[in-house]
Every structure is written in structure tokens, then in C-alpha cells.
Design an enzyme around this catalytic site. Structure first.
Site, PDB file in Angstrom:
ATOM      1  N   HIS A  36     -13.698  -5.702  12.499  1.00 43.74           N
ATOM      2  CA  HIS A  36     -14.007  -4.463  13.221  1.00 43.74           C
ATOM      3  C   HIS A  36     -14.655  -4.797  14.569  1.00 43.74           C
ATOM      4  O   HIS A  36     -14.300  -4.232  15.598  1.00 43.74           O
ATOM      5  CB  HIS A  36     -15.002  -3.591  12.439  1.00 43.74           C
ATOM      6  CG  HIS A  36     -14.519  -3.079  11.136  1.00 43.74           C
ATOM      7  ND1 HIS A  36     -15.283  -3.164   9.992  1.00 43.74           N
ATOM      8  CD2 HIS A  36     -13.369  -2.455  10.781  1.00 43.74           C
ATOM      9  CE1 HIS A  36     -14.628  -2.610   8.989  1.00 43.74           C
ATOM     10  NE2 HIS A  36     -13.464  -2.180   9.436  1.00 43.74           N
ATOM     11  N   LYS A  89     -15.810   9.692  -1.809  1.00 51.35           N
ATOM     12  CA  LYS A  89     -15.850   8.235  -1.825  1.00 51.35           C
ATOM     13  C   LYS A  89     -17.249   7.726  -2.138  1.00 51.35           C
ATOM     14  O   LYS A  89     -18.234   8.278  -1.675  1.00 51.35           O
ATOM     15  CB  LYS A  89     -15.389   7.717  -0.452  1.00 51.35           C
ATOM     16  CG  LYS A  89     -14.959   6.287  -0.444  1.00 51.35           C
ATOM     17  CD  LYS A  89     -14.286   5.947   0.878  1.00 51.35           C
ATOM     18  CE  LYS A  89     -13.940   4.478   0.929  1.00 51.35           C
ATOM     19  NZ  LYS A  89     -13.356   4.096   2.192  1.00 51.35           N
ATOM     20  N   ARG A 145      -4.045  -6.066  10.509  1.00 51.42           N
ATOM     21  CA  ARG A 145      -4.218  -7.417   9.969  1.00 51.42           C
ATOM     22  C   ARG A 145      -2.914  -8.012   9.472  1.00 51.42           C
ATOM     23  O   ARG A 145      -2.731  -9.224   9.479  1.00 51.42           O
ATOM     24  CB  ARG A 145      -5.202  -7.396   8.794  1.00 51.42           C
ATOM     25  CG  ARG A 145      -6.606  -7.039   9.169  1.00 51.42           C
ATOM     26  CD  ARG A 145      -7.450  -6.861   7.940  1.00 51.42           C
ATOM     27  NE  ARG A 145      -6.907  -5.759   7.154  1.00 51.42           N
ATOM     28  CZ  ARG A 145      -7.478  -5.224   6.097  1.00 51.42           C
ATOM     29  NH1 ARG A 145      -8.606  -5.711   5.652  1.00 51.42           N
ATOM     30  NH2 ARG A 145      -6.935  -4.225   5.465  1.00 51.42           N
ATOM     31  N   SER A 203     -13.453  -4.893   4.496  1.00 51.38           N
ATOM     32  CA  SER A 203     -14.726  -4.407   3.955  1.00 51.38           C
ATOM     33  C   SER A 203     -14.772  -4.560   2.446  1.00 51.38           C
ATOM     34  O   SER A 203     -15.825  -4.869   1.878  1.00 51.38           O
ATOM     35  CB  SER A 203     -14.957  -2.947   4.344  1.00 51.38           C
ATOM     36  OG  SER A 203     -15.168  -2.837   5.726  1.00 51.38           O
TER      37      SER A 203
END
Length: 151
Positions: free
Chosen positions: A17, A41, A90, A127
């Protein structure tokens, strides 16, 4: 002004990030790191901690702002007059996922999505990997900026 938002949950902020944001400030007049709030979440870090991690990581960069938001990202873009969404890629799976979201966003609003490829040295970091390392008492500091520390 070319204003971009970089949306995400940032639970926690990773070196991947960080790299995308640092490169984004060379392309835009302002990069707004927008922490999305999703009540469904479960997060490892509180909203305040995530915001502090990012603010501290970019305390010397006046072109980076950190905010929180709820709802659709495109609606938030309209609200703050951001013409661009910044995203990092990615791998091919990221591209396919992000491409679908970018197409949907373009149908909902006149928002351009700008993709940056992650650097080779951070392309494997996510993450969720960092959270797993933390949960298992591993050395997570190799994957996050110095501002991210577990208490």
C-alpha cells in the site's frame, strides 16, 4: 486539481500500500487514502488505529490525506470531487477482480480507475498475510511501514 482516492480497509497498511501511495503522489495533486467502513467485516485493528498508521506513515507528505467513508466508493468520489480511483495490482487475479469493479464504477459515474503494478519486492504482501503473521507471533515488521506496530 487531479485528486485520486486510494480506497481500502488497510487492516493493516502494508509496504505494498505504502509503495502505491508514494508513487501515486507523483501522478496526482492529492491522494486521499480512503478507509472504507464495513460494519459486516471483522477487523484486527480499529478504525482509529488504521487511520493513525496511515497518517503517521505519511506525516511528511502534504499531498496525502486520510479519511474514512461509508457506502459506494463512486459516491464518495463525487462527494469529494475526486476524478480518479487509484488501485494496485499484484497479480492476474487482482487484475480480473479490479477490472470488473472499474467497469462497474464507470457505469455508475465518470470516474477513471488508474492501476499501478506493485513493485516486485512487495507484490506478495497482502493485509491478510500480515494479519496471519501477527496472529501467529511472527515478525510482521518486514511487511509494514514503521508506523504499524501491534501493542
Amino acid at each position: 486539481m487531479k485528486r485520486a482516492i486510494f480506497p481500502g480497509s488497510f487492516d493493516p497498511l502494508t509496504l505494498g500500500h505504502y509503495d502505491i501511495i508514494k508513487r501515486g503522489v507523483t501522478l496526482f495533486d492529492e491522494v486521499i487514502v480512503a478507509i472504507g467502513v464495513n460494519s459486516d467485516k471483522k477487523y484486527m485493528f480499529s478504525l482509529e488505529e488504521r487511520q493513525m498508521f496511515i497518517e503517521n506513515a505519511f506525516s511528511d507528505e502534504p499531498k496525502v490525506k486520510v479519511v474514512t467513508y461509508k457506502g459506494l466508493t463512486v459516491d464518495f468520489c463525487k462527494e469529494i470531487e475526486a476524478g480518479f480511483i487509484l488501485r494496485g495490482l499484484r497479480n492476474p487475479a487482482d487484475f480480473e477482480f479490479e477490472k470488473a469493479i472499474a467497469h462497474a464504477n464507470r457505469r455508475l459515474a465518470t470516474i477513471e480507475t488508474v492501476f499501478l503494478l506493485t513493485s516486485a519486492r512487495t507484490s506478495f504482501i497482502s493485509s491478510s498475510i500480515v494479519r496471519d503473521v501477527i496472529k501467529n507471533n511472527g515478525d510482521y515488521t518486514k511487511f509494514v511501514p514503521d508506523s504499524v506496530r501491534v501493542k
